[in-house]
Design a protein around this motif. Sequence first.
Motif, PDB file in Angstrom:
ATOM      1  N   THR A 178      27.061  15.118 -47.452  1.00 56.10           N
ATOM      2  CA  THR A 178      27.502  14.360 -46.284  1.00 56.10           C
ATOM      3  C   THR A 178      27.143  12.893 -46.485  1.00 56.10           C
ATOM      4  N   ALA A 179      27.727  12.026 -45.665  1.00 56.84           N
ATOM      5  CA  ALA A 179      27.439  10.593 -45.774  1.00 56.84           C
ATOM      6  C   ALA A 179      25.950  10.324 -45.575  1.00 56.84           C
ATOM      7  N   GLN A 180      25.324  11.038 -44.628  1.00 56.25           N
ATOM      8  CA  GLN A 180      23.899  10.845 -44.373  1.00 56.25           C
ATOM      9  C   GLN A 180      23.060  11.309 -45.558  1.00 56.25           C
ATOM     10  N   GLU A 181      23.447  12.423 -46.162  1.00 58.87           N
ATOM     11  CA  GLU A 181      22.719  12.927 -47.330  1.00 58.87           C
ATOM     12  C   GLU A 181      22.813  11.941 -48.491  1.00 58.87           C
ATOM     13  N   ARG A 182      23.993  11.346 -48.672  1.00 62.87           N
ATOM     14  CA  ARG A 182      24.143  10.358 -49.747  1.00 62.87           C
ATOM     15  C   ARG A 182      23.280   9.133 -49.472  1.00 62.87           C
ATOM     16  N   ARG A 183      23.271   8.684 -48.214  1.00 64.30           N
ATOM     17  CA  ARG A 183      22.448   7.517 -47.863  1.00 64.30           C
ATOM     18  C   ARG A 183      20.963   7.807 -48.071  1.00 64.30           C
ATOM     19  N   ASP A 184      20.546   9.036 -47.786  1.00 63.39           N
ATOM     20  CA  ASP A 184      19.140   9.410 -47.983  1.00 63.39           C
ATOM     21  C   ASP A 184      18.759   9.326 -49.458  1.00 63.39           C
TER      22      ASP A 184
END
Length: 234
Positions: free
Chosen positions: A13-19
């Motif tokens: 997910t976008a959040q997982e990539r940002r993390d």
Amino acid sequence: MGPGYAAYHAGLTAQERRDVEAKFLGGKLKAVITTAALGAGVDFPASQVIFDSLAMGISWLTVQEFNQMAGRAGRPDFHDLGKVVILAEPGGTYGRGSSFTEEEVAMRLLKGEMEEVAPEHDLEQSSEEYVANAVVCGGDEQDLEYINNQMIGTLEPVLPTLVENGLVRRRNGTIELMPLARVMAEHFVGVERLLEILSLSGKFKDPIDILAELECSALEERKKDRGKGKREKH
């Protein structure tokens, strides 16, 4: 995968990539195992890039894809030296249809000899590439010009359009990306598509309605392209 290591791919997910990006930039990760999802549009500097394979999907990497990935190694603001390692298999081939061994592909990529054609990119494609390359080089105009000149094919001059629509700012030799331009880079969206989405968001409140309109528009474009192709054959 043990602590200090993380995977990065399009399935996150976008959040997982940002993390993952934040942990790597913060020095909490020693290495990231990634696909071409990290090839463009993400500021992700590393001291070393290792290519376990020179294939992506069912095809060899293009020079552009290779350069985008290799360009992560040794970014000026982060490292004094960058290393690129290619783990090419001597004599190895990729499928029955491949006419090159992997070490031959490696040499061709390093020399920029993989492409046989030089495409002309339209405004949509050019703007997509421009903002992605701007992220890669941190907005430095000289580096951005160098990267764009290394691309195969011809890019349209998109900077005036991006500036006019408030997507980027030009300041002291730096191209500053506004939030929507970063969305373009992260999601591989060109300026024409972005402006269409913004226009539709003013007409519809439900995201599903916006997606439906975009799909209808895409279908119409494909029909026109097919019709044009048939006329050219005749």
